[in-house]
Design a protein around this motif. Structure first.
Motif, short mmCIF file in Angstrom:
data_model
loop_
_atom_site.label_atom_id
_atom_site.label_comp_id
_atom_site.label_asym_id
_atom_site.label_seq_id
_atom_site.Cartn_x
_atom_site.Cartn_y
_atom_site.Cartn_z
N ARG A 118 9.58 -0.63 -34.63
CA ARG A 118 9.12 -0.99 -33.28
C ARG A 118 9.92 -2.15 -32.72
NH1 ARG A 118 3.59 -0.38 -35.48
NH2 ARG A 118 3.51 -2.65 -35.55
N ALA A 119 10.19 -3.14 -33.58
CA ALA A 119 10.95 -4.30 -33.13
C ALA A 119 12.35 -3.90 -32.70
CB ALA A 119 11.00 -5.36 -34.23
N ALA A 120 12.99 -3.02 -33.46
CA ALA A 120 14.35 -2.60 -33.13
C ALA A 120 14.39 -1.84 -31.81
CB ALA A 120 14.92 -1.74 -34.26
N VAL A 121 13.43 -0.95 -31.60
CA VAL A 121 13.38 -0.21 -30.33
C VAL A 121 13.17 -1.17 -29.17
CG1 VAL A 121 12.07 1.47 -28.98
CG2 VAL A 121 12.61 1.96 -31.38
N LEU A 122 12.26 -2.12 -29.33
CA LEU A 122 12.01 -3.10 -28.29
C LEU A 122 13.25 -3.95 -28.02
CD1 LEU A 122 10.14 -4.48 -26.30
CD2 LEU A 122 9.14 -5.77 -28.20
N ASP A 123 14.00 -4.27 -29.06
CA ASP A 123 15.23 -5.04 -28.87
C ASP A 123 16.23 -4.24 -28.04
OD1 ASP A 123 16.49 -7.54 -29.41
OD2 ASP A 123 17.80 -6.56 -30.86
N HIS A 124 16.32 -2.95 -28.27
CA HIS A 124 17.21 -2.10 -27.46
C HIS A 124 16.72 -2.02 -26.01
CE1 HIS A 124 20.17 -0.43 -30.30
NE2 HIS A 124 19.21 -0.55 -31.21
N LEU A 125 15.43 -1.78 -25.83
CA LEU A 125 14.90 -1.65 -24.47
C LEU A 125 15.12 -2.91 -23.66
CD1 LEU A 125 11.50 0.17 -25.15
CD2 LEU A 125 13.47 1.10 -23.94
N SER A 126 15.10 -4.06 -24.31
CA SER A 126 15.24 -5.34 -23.61
C SER A 126 16.68 -5.82 -23.53
CB SER A 126 14.40 -6.41 -24.31
OG SER A 126 14.88 -6.68 -25.61
#
Length: 393
Positions: free
Chosen positions: A95-103
Motif C-alpha cells: 500500500r505504501a509503495a502504491v501511494l508513493d507512486h500516486l503522489s
C-alpha cells in the motif's frame, strides 16, 4: 522548522445525518488549502472503532485521494499500526509503495504500536506489540529494495517472494516511529528513523529530555533499519490561529482543547496505558544490563524531585474521572506552551518556542472537536502566513 499539518478527522456528537460524508469532504478541502499555502506535509493518523474521536480508519485511502488534489505537500501516514493483526507487513509495503507512486514520491511512512482498546478489538497480545513493530521496521526496507524477500520469525514465515510494486522514491520513503514514552524515543533513534511525538501535555523540560534521548540514540545508531538515517524530530500539538486572541477563544478553542484532552484519555484508556508504561519503565530502571539510555535517564530522573505542573495536576484529575471545566484545562495547558492558540503574534511566539527546542517539524493539529470547518480553514490560512518565517533554507 517545517510547518506541517496533522488530522484525526474528528466528528463529536451531536451528529448531522451526513456527518461522516461531511468530515471526509472537509478533510479533502483542508488538505487542498494547506498544499496551496506551503505546508510541508499532511499527516493522517490511523485509528479504529474511535467514533467521535477519529474517523481516519483508512488513512491510506484518504491519502491517495489527497495525493490527486495536491502538488507539493508531502503525505505522511502517522502511523501504520504495526502489530501484524492490524496490518501484515507485506500489505503495509504494498500500500505504501502504491501511494508513493500516486503522489509522485511524496510519502512519509510512520509505524506505531497502537494502544489498549485497539489491541483488544483486534485480539492482539500487548506484550508482542513492540517486537512486532520492530520486525516491521526491519522488514519494510528489505521488501522495498530486494528483488525477492524472505523472513522467518515466531509469527511470520515468508519464503523468497517478490513484493511489488517498489516505491517511487529510491531507495524508499523516509521512515518514522510514533513515540509516547522515553523508551520509544530511544528505540526510534537506535533504528535510525524519525520520531513523531506529542507535546500537548508535556512541559518544555520533558520535551527537551525526550529530544536529547533521541539525538543521543541516533548518534549511536550503527545499523539503521532503512537504507538511510532519518534524523528528524516531529511533534504535534493543538494549533488554532485567528485574527486576534479574543477571536480564537470565541471560535471555541478552549472547549476544543478540553474536549480533545478528555476524549483522548477516554479513547486511549489513559490510566491503564500509564500503568503499562510505568511497568515497562520500571523493568528498564531495574535492568541489570543498565536499561540503555532509557534506564540511565530514569535513574537520573528518580534522583530529582521535579515540580508538578498545573497541567499535570489537571491531567491527574481527568484520569481520576473528574469533569474539569474547559477553561481550566485550556489555561493549564497554555501555561506550559502546550497550545498554540491566538492571534498572529501569540502564535508566532509560541511556534518560536518549538523552534528553539530543536524540533524539525511542527505538526499543527487544527481540525479539533467542534471547531467549525470555516474556523479551521481560517486557522490554516492564518498559520500559513507564518510559514515563511520558520521554513527558511
Amino acid at each position: 522548522m517545517k510547518i506541517d499539518i496533522f488530522t484525526e478527522m474528528q466528528s463529536p456528537r451531536p451528529w448531522s445525518k451526513d456527518h461522516e460524508h461531511r468530515i471526509i469532504k472537509e478533510t479533502l478541502e483542508q488538505a487542498k488549502l494547506a498544499d496551496s499555502l506551503g505546508y510541508g506535509c499532511w499527516w493522517q493518523v490511523e485509528h479504529h472503532t474511535a467514533e467521535e474521536f477519529s474517523y481516519s480508519s483508512a488513512p491510506e485511502i484518504m491519502l491517495a485521494a489527497i495525493s490527486q488534489h495536491t502538488k507539493t505537500m508531502r503525505l505522511g501516514h502517522s502511523s501504520v499500526l504495526a502489530p501484524f493483526r492490524f496490518n501484515h507487513p507485506i500489505r503495509t509495503a504494498e500500500r505504501a509503495a502504491v501511494l508513493d507512486h500516486l503522489s509522485g514520491g511524496r510519502l512519509e511512512l510512520g509505524l506505531a504500536r497502537s494502544t489498549i482498546p485497539e489491541w483488544r478489538t483486534f485480539n492482539i497480545p500487548p506484550d508482542r506489540t513492540r517486537a512486532q513493530m520492530q520486525q516491521a521496521f526491519e522488514m519494510l526496507p528489505k521488501m522495498w529494495t530486494q528483488e525477492r524477500f524472505s523472513w522467518k520469525s515466531e509469527e511470520i514465515d515468508i519464503q523468497n517472494v517478490p513484493i511489488v510494486p517498489k516505491p517511487y522514491q529510491k531507495p524508499h520513503p523516509p521512515l518514522w516511529q510514533a513515540c509516547s514514552s522515553v523508551a520509544s524515543f530511544e528505540q526510534a533513534g537506535r533504528n535510525g528513523v524519525g520520531a513523531l511525538g506529542v507535546t500537548l501535555w508535556a512541559p518544555r523540560e520533558q520535551v527537551e529530555e525526550w529530544i536529547g534521548i533521541y539525538r543521543e540514540a541516533i548518534r549511536r545508531c550503527e545499523r539503521p533499519v532503512g537504507e538511510f538515517v532519518n534524523n528528524q524530530v516531529a511533534f504535534f500539538t493543538f494549533v488554532h490561529g485567528a485574527e486576534t486572541d479574543q477571536q480564537a477563544m470565541e471560535n471555541g478553542a478552549a472547549e476544543a482543547a478540553a474536549w480533545y484532552t478528555n476524549g483522548s484519555f477516554t479513547f486511549f484508556e489513559a490510566k491503564e496505558a500509564f500503568l503499562r508504561t510505568y511497568a515497562e519503565e520500571q523493568a528498564l530502571l531495574n535492568d541489570p544490563a543498565g536499561g540503555g539510555l532509557t534506564g540511565q535517564f530514569l535513574r537520573e530522573r528518580a534522583n530529582r524531585s521535579p515540580a508538578t505542573t498545573r497541567a499535570q495536576s489537571i491531567i491527574a484529575r481527568i484520569m481520576q474521572g473528574e469533569d474539569v471545566p474547559s477553561q481550566e484545562v485550556f489555561d493549564g495547558l497554555s501555561e506550559q506552551d502546550s497550545l498554540i492558540v491566538g492571534g498572529p503574534e501569540t502564535c508566532r511566539q509560541k511556534m518560536k518556542v518549538y523552534q528553539d527546542l530543536g524540533i524539525d517539524r511542527l505538526l499543527c493539529f487544527q481540525q479539533v472537536a467542534r471547531l467549525p470547518h470555516e474556523a479551521v480553514m481560517s486557522s490554516i490560512r492564518q498559520i500559513g502566513k507564518l510559514i515563511p518565517e520558520f521554513d527558511r533554507p
